[in-house]
Structures are given as C-alpha cells and as structure tokens.
Design an enzyme around this catalytic site. Structure first.
Site, PDB file in Angstrom:
ATOM      1  N   THR A 119     -47.152 -59.949  37.189  1.00 22.18           N
ATOM      2  CA  THR A 119     -46.435 -59.485  37.403  1.00 22.18           C
ATOM      3  C   THR A 119     -46.077 -59.098  38.794  1.00 22.18           C
ATOM      4  O   THR A 119     -46.872 -58.505  39.924  1.00 22.18           O
ATOM      5  CB  THR A 119     -46.717 -58.016  36.263  1.00 22.18           C
ATOM      6  OG1 THR A 119     -47.079 -58.465  34.784  1.00 22.18           O
ATOM      7  CG2 THR A 119     -45.290 -57.015  35.895  1.00 22.18           C
ATOM      8  N   GLY A 171     -55.473 -67.110  24.604  1.00 18.96           N
ATOM      9  CA  GLY A 171     -56.591 -66.159  24.298  1.00 18.96           C
ATOM     10  C   GLY A 171     -56.872 -64.496  24.925  1.00 18.96           C
ATOM     11  O   GLY A 171     -57.043 -64.034  23.721  1.00 18.96           O
ATOM     12  N   ARG A 226     -61.950 -31.962   4.904  1.00 15.97           N
ATOM     13  CA  ARG A 226     -61.065 -31.071   4.769  1.00 15.97           C
ATOM     14  C   ARG A 226     -60.309 -30.874   3.591  1.00 15.97           C
ATOM     15  O   ARG A 226     -60.224 -31.930   2.692  1.00 15.97           O
ATOM     16  CB  ARG A 226     -59.462 -32.444   5.621  1.00 15.97           C
ATOM     17  CG  ARG A 226     -58.744 -30.673   5.824  1.00 15.97           C
ATOM     18  CD  ARG A 226     -59.113 -29.564   6.975  1.00 15.97           C
ATOM     19  NE  ARG A 226     -57.832 -29.128   7.210  1.00 15.97           N
ATOM     20  CZ  ARG A 226     -57.810 -27.749   8.131  1.00 15.97           C
ATOM     21  NH1 ARG A 226     -59.030 -27.366   8.176  1.00 15.97           N
ATOM     22  NH2 ARG A 226     -57.132 -27.144   8.429  1.00 15.97           N
ATOM     23  N   GLU A 259     -49.825 -58.087  28.321  1.00 21.17           N
ATOM     24  CA  GLU A 259     -49.948 -59.884  27.911  1.00 21.17           C
ATOM     25  C   GLU A 259     -48.507 -60.320  27.435  1.00 21.17           C
ATOM     26  O   GLU A 259     -48.605 -61.542  26.718  1.00 21.17           O
ATOM     27  CB  GLU A 259     -50.788 -59.639  26.147  1.00 21.17           C
ATOM     28  CG  GLU A 259     -52.286 -59.123  26.771  1.00 21.17           C
ATOM     29  CD  GLU A 259     -53.671 -59.479  27.869  1.00 21.17           C
ATOM     30  OE1 GLU A 259     -53.154 -61.057  28.615  1.00 21.17           O
ATOM     31  OE2 GLU A 259     -54.122 -59.130  28.578  1.00 21.17           O
TER      32      GLU A 259
HETATM   33  C1  LIG Z   1     -51.177 -50.536  32.133  1.00 20.58           C
HETATM   34  C2  LIG Z   1     -50.797 -52.221  31.940  1.00 20.58           C
HETATM   35  C3  LIG Z   1     -51.517 -52.566  32.580  1.00 20.58           C
HETATM   36  C4  LIG Z   1     -51.078 -53.883  32.291  1.00 20.58           C
HETATM   37  N1  LIG Z   1     -51.932 -54.744  33.493  1.00 20.58           N
HETATM   38  C5  LIG Z   1     -51.304 -56.273  34.050  1.00 20.58           C
HETATM   39  C6  LIG Z   1     -52.420 -57.110  35.268  1.00 20.58           C
HETATM   40  O1  LIG Z   1     -53.558 -56.777  34.811  1.00 20.58           O
HETATM   41  N2  LIG Z   1     -51.454 -58.199  35.444  1.00 20.58           N
HETATM   42  C7  LIG Z   1     -50.368 -58.109  35.468  1.00 20.58           C
HETATM   43  O2  LIG Z   1     -50.438 -59.639  35.452  1.00 20.58           O
HETATM   44  N3  LIG Z   1     -49.474 -57.244  34.675  1.00 20.58           N
HETATM   45  C8  LIG Z   1     -49.956 -56.967  34.328  1.00 20.58           C
HETATM   46  N4  LIG Z   1     -49.464 -55.650  33.139  1.00 20.58           N
HETATM   47  C9  LIG Z   1     -47.565 -55.756  33.074  1.00 20.58           C
HETATM   48  C10 LIG Z   1     -47.329 -56.427  32.227  1.00 20.58           C
HETATM   49  O3  LIG Z   1     -47.626 -57.783  31.912  1.00 20.58           O
HETATM   50  C11 LIG Z   1     -45.967 -56.676  32.064  1.00 20.58           C
HETATM   51  O4  LIG Z   1     -45.568 -54.882  32.331  1.00 20.58           O
HETATM   52  C12 LIG Z   1     -45.109 -57.316  30.520  1.00 20.58           C
HETATM   53  O5  LIG Z   1     -44.964 -58.254  30.653  1.00 20.58           O
HETATM   54  C13 LIG Z   1     -43.517 -57.170  30.848  1.00 20.58           C
HETATM   55  O6  LIG Z   1     -42.896 -56.887  32.179  1.00 20.58           O
HETATM   56  P1  LIG Z   1     -41.928 -55.873  32.540  1.00 20.58           P
HETATM   57  O7  LIG Z   1     -42.736 -54.385  32.648  1.00 20.58           O
HETATM   58  O8  LIG Z   1     -41.715 -55.950  33.756  1.00 20.58           O
HETATM   59  O9  LIG Z   1     -40.826 -55.419  31.252  1.00 20.58           O
HETATM   60  P2  LIG Z   1     -39.552 -56.710  31.797  1.00 20.58           P
HETATM   61  O10 LIG Z   1     -39.779 -58.348  31.769  1.00 20.58           O
HETATM   62  O11 LIG Z   1     -38.293 -55.787  32.195  1.00 20.58           O
HETATM   63  O12 LIG Z   1     -39.014 -56.383  29.543  1.00 20.58           O
HETATM   64  C14 LIG Z   1     -38.530 -54.768  29.974  1.00 20.58           C
HETATM   65  C15 LIG Z   1     -38.142 -55.031  28.499  1.00 20.58           C
HETATM   66  O13 LIG Z   1     -36.935 -56.654  28.287  1.00 20.58           O
HETATM   67  C16 LIG Z   1     -37.644 -56.864  27.360  1.00 20.58           C
HETATM   68  N5  LIG Z   1     -37.141 -58.077  27.159  1.00 20.58           N
HETATM   69  C17 LIG Z   1     -37.136 -59.392  28.131  1.00 20.58           C
HETATM   70  N6  LIG Z   1     -36.910 -60.304  28.105  1.00 20.58           N
HETATM   71  C18 LIG Z   1     -36.671 -60.236  26.914  1.00 20.58           C
HETATM   72  C19 LIG Z   1     -35.625 -61.538  26.548  1.00 20.58           C
HETATM   73  N7  LIG Z   1     -35.849 -62.896  26.355  1.00 20.58           N
HETATM   74  N8  LIG Z   1     -35.688 -61.198  25.157  1.00 20.58           N
HETATM   75  C20 LIG Z   1     -35.800 -60.216  24.419  1.00 20.58           C
HETATM   76  N9  LIG Z   1     -36.438 -59.237  24.944  1.00 20.58           N
HETATM   77  C21 LIG Z   1     -37.227 -59.143  26.234  1.00 20.58           C
HETATM   78  C22 LIG Z   1     -39.022 -57.044  26.851  1.00 20.58           C
HETATM   79  O14 LIG Z   1     -39.746 -57.166  25.990  1.00 20.58           O
HETATM   80  C23 LIG Z   1     -39.022 -55.211  27.472  1.00 20.58           C
HETATM   81  O15 LIG Z   1     -39.125 -54.359  26.137  1.00 20.58           O
HETATM   82  C24 LIG Z   1     -49.901 -53.983  32.786  1.00 20.58           C
HETATM   83  C25 LIG Z   1     -48.946 -53.223  32.207  1.00 20.58           C
HETATM   84  C26 LIG Z   1     -49.398 -52.450  32.133  1.00 20.58           C
HETATM   85  C27 LIG Z   1     -48.088 -51.017  31.487  1.00 20.58           C
END
Ligand SMILES: Cc1cc2nc3c(=O)[nH]c(=O)nc-3n(C[C@H](O)[C@H](O)[C@H](O)COP(=O)(O)OP(=O)(O)OC[C@H]3O[C@@H](n4cnc5c(N)ncnc54)[C@H](O)[C@@H]3O)c2cc1C
Length: 379
Positions: free
Chosen positions: A125, A239, A266, A362
């Site tokens: 990300t 996975g 309770r 994920e």
């Molecule tokens: C606590 C935490 C730990 C994390 N750890 C890691 C890590 O170790 N490594 C890593 O690489 N990442 C990590 N992440 C990142 C995580 O994988 C992303 O936050 C996630 O993939 C969503 O991306 P974004 O936050 O940019 O949301 P966005 O992609 O901007 O999405 C925003 C909203 O729009 C929706 N959306 C986006 N595209 C579409 C579509 N085509 N159709 C419908 N809805 C859509 C999404 O579902 C979401 O509701 C972590 C995140 C958190 C919060």
C-alpha cells in the site's frame, strides 16, 4: 467428503492454542497499551514451526497446508488477533522468499526468517494507492550495483519494528506487469519511517509509513523475475485472506465462550440472563454464523490447497463472510455483557476494535465482492 480434522490437525490446533493461552493472552492488553509486541516472543513462536507454516520442508519450513495454517491462526487469535495477524504477515513474506527467491536470496534470508531472528513486513500500500494497488509509484531503478529504491509505503504493519521488508516497486511500465518485489533490510541508508499511527485496533502492532530515498538494493534482493512482483504479491494475498478470516473466527469464538459464561453468572429480573429466550436466540444465531463461517473458510482453504481454479474467488468470499461474521459476533457479545462489555477488563471491547480492520485490509470487503462478482460474470 470428510469434515473432521485429522489427529495431526487437531494436535496443531491444540499446540497453537495452548501456546497462545500461556504466552500471549496474559499479556495481550499490556502489549496493546505499550503499542508493541516484545521481539523475544517471535523466536519462541518460530521454535514451534509457526514462522514458515507453508514453506516446504526442503526449504526448512513446516510444509503445512493452508487449511492447517488457518487452524494455527484461529487458535492464536483466541489469545490475541493482533499478535496472530502480525504472524500471518511474516508468514506471507516467508512464503514469498521461499517460492520466488533465487537460491542466493533464499540462503541469505530464509533461515533467519524461519527462526524469526529476522521479522518481515509486507509493503504494498502507498498513500495514493490501496485497493488499486497496481497503481503504486515506488520506483526501483536499475543501477550497476542492483537497484535504487525510492518511494513511500503507508499503513505498514511492523513499519519501523521489523528487520526487513518485502517491497513491491515499479521496475517497468505503469501496468501491473511493471512491478517487481524486492527485499530491503532495516538500517539501509535512505530508509526511514513515519510516526506511529494511532489506530482503533491492532494497537500492539506498530504501524508506520516506510519511506525509501535512493536506497541501494543488491541484485540478489529481487524476488523471482522482474515484472512478476504484482503476481507474487497477489498470490500471497489469497492465503493472507484465509489467515485474517481465521483470526476473526478465533476472536469471535473467544468472545462467544466468554459471553456464555458471563450470561450464566449475570442475574437480572431474578434469573440468569441466559434464561431469556430472546437472548438465547441471539446466542443461537451467533453459533450458527460462526459454524457456517468456519466451514466456509475451511472449504476455501481446501480449494487453495488443491489449486482449484476458483480458489481466489473462494478465498475472497470467505474473507468477506468470515470477517463480517466475526465483527457482528464480537459486537453482539459486547452488547450481551451490558456496560461491562464496554470496559477493557472484560476483554471484549478490544476484540471489537481489533476485528474491525479485518474488513479493510488484505483487500477491502468491497474488493472481495468485486472479485466474486467478476468471477460470476465471467462464467
Ligand atoms: C491497521 C492497518 C494495517 C495495514 N497493514 C498493511 C501492511 O502491512 N501492508 C500493506 O501493504 N498494507 C497494509 N494496510 C493497508 C490496507 O491494505 C489498505 O488500507 C486497504 O487495501 C485499502 O486501501 P485504502 O486504505 O487506500 O482504501 P481505498 O482503496 O482508497 O478505498 C476507500 C474505499 O473505497 C472502496 N473502493 C475502492 N475501490 C473500489 C472499487 N473498485 N469498487 C468498490 N469499492 C471500492 C474501498 O473498499 C474503501 O471502502 C493496512 C491497513 C491498516 C488500516
């Protein structure tokens, strides 16, 4: 068709469960307050063979199936989903090293990954790309000595804590085929970290931005082939989705078990609250949902193990179903504890906070629906 766990699978579950209850559960709230997991825990976990769960035995791993691994994550998350989920990320990286690393890369990193002397994080990300991960901008430019890596990764679990990072970066064009996977070690010149993210849950895991500015990466740190990094990253995620689902189910089981005991003790209106039929129905609904989620998860894991053509779809469907079921169950359990559920001492509010993010990472649950719908429409 046999739905029973084998004796060996039951033993794997029991071993992980008892380790979690003895070594993680008593400290989970303190680690959450401190915002970190003691590094000393990891070699103990690794000594049980849990650091390279699905790394084949010839590479020094445990050679377990994906289904076996879900048992480990379900069992460990009964103690703390945040700790269990962190181990899942390390396992994802260990598998990538084993599956795609050259002999040289494997020799360099895998032994210490399997003992967890080197803890790994996974960096996909970026500030401008999450769900649309293939739009990433981090660049790995070829040099005479290997690569020069520049860019920023956001939300990295273990950022500033881990010893090495698997980073997806652009070595080619703007498409998914222009992405490669590289390993960068902590301490590399030009590698720095953002501030600690103040999160709702998973608070024992430090989350930070990982910033790379002209970091020199030796050529053997490229995993597999240039341009295949996105494919490798996505293969790891199938996975990962199973594991995160298992983490939701383990935590939900813990909350449900605690809720049954609490409701027995309770009293309200002259009787145990478990005697109110309306509440009994809610218990039944939670049990039904949890059992259904578990069967679905194990089916998806079996599909991945047998390389079924629809494995990715099933991993996505199970992830959506299990993580939402898990969150609904822990939220209901909080409600059934009344005001006490809202207090940290009872351990339920932590689970509500920890599980929420399982619907976001994920791949968000919207993306899980997208994968499912695309597969349906393609048929
Ligand atoms: C606590 C935490 C730990 C994390 N750890 C890691 C890590 O170790 N490594 C890593 O690489 N990442 C990590 N992440 C990142 C995580 O994988 C992303 O936050 C996630 O993939 C969503 O991306 P974004 O936050 O940019 O949301 P966005 O992609 O901007 O999405 C925003 C909203 O729009 C929706 N959306 C986006 N595209 C579409 C579509 N085509 N159709 C419908 N809805 C859509 C999404 O579902 C979401 O509701 C972590 C995140 C958190 C919060």
């Amino acid at each position: 068709m046999d739905f029973a766990l084998s004796e060996e699978q039951q033993a794997i579950f029991d071993m992980a469960h008892s380790f979690g209850q003895d070594n993680i559960a008593p400290h989970a709230q303190q680690w959450e307050r401190e915002g970190t997991i003691p590094k000393a825990l990891w070699p103990e976990i690794a000594a049980l063979g849990l650091a390279g769960l699905y790394v084949p035995e010839e590479h020094g791993g445990s050679g377990l199936s994906r289904l076996d691994a879900t048992l480990v994550f379900e069992a460990l998350s009964m103690a703390c989903p945040s700790v269990a989920a962190f181990l899942s990320i390390h396992n994802m990286c260990a598998k990538m090293l084993s599956a795609f690393g050259s002999d040289e890369t494997r020799e360099k990193y895998l032994p210490k990954a399997l003992t967890m002397e080197t803890v790994f994080s996974y960096c996909l990300t970026e500030p401008g790309s999450g769900s649309d991960a293939a739009a990433l901008k981090t660049k790995a430019t070829k040099t005479n000595e290997g690569y020069s890596l520049t860019g920023t990764k956001s939300f990295i679990s273990g950022g500033g804590y881990s010893d090495a990072y698997v980073v997806m970066a652009r070595t080619g064009d703007d498409t998914a085929r222009g992405i490669s996977a590289l390993v960068i070690e902590d301490g590399t010149e030009g590698l720095s970290f953002g501030g600690l993210e103040d999160k709702m849950g998973w608070r024992s895991q430090p989350t930070r931005q990982v910033q790379m500015d002209g970091c020199k990466i030796p050529p053997e740190n490229l995993l597999g082939e240039e341009g295949k990094g996105f494919k490798y990253a996505m293969m790891g995620l199938d996975g990962g989705r199973l594991n995160i689902s298992a983490c939701s189910l383990g935590a939900a089981q813990t909350a449900l078990t605690a809720t049954l005991a609490y409701m027995h003790d309770r009293k309200a209106f002259g009787q145990s609250i478990d005697q109110f039929q309306a509440l009994q129905f809610r218990l039944a609904d939670m049990e039904i949902e949890l059992q259904a989620a578990r069967v679905f998860l194990r089916q998806a894991a079996w599909k991945l193990d047998t390389q079924a053509p629809d494995a990715t779809q099933f991993c996505a469907m199970a992830k959506k179903f299990c993580t939402e079921a898990g969150s609904r169950i822990v939220d209901q359990c909080l409600q059934l504890h009344g005001g006490y559920g809202y207090l940290a001492d009872y351990g339920i509010e932590k689970l509500v906070r920890d599980l929420r993010v399982h619907q976001i990472l994920e791949g968000t649950n919207e993306i899980m629906r997208m994968i499912t719908a695309r597969a349906m429409l393609a048929k």
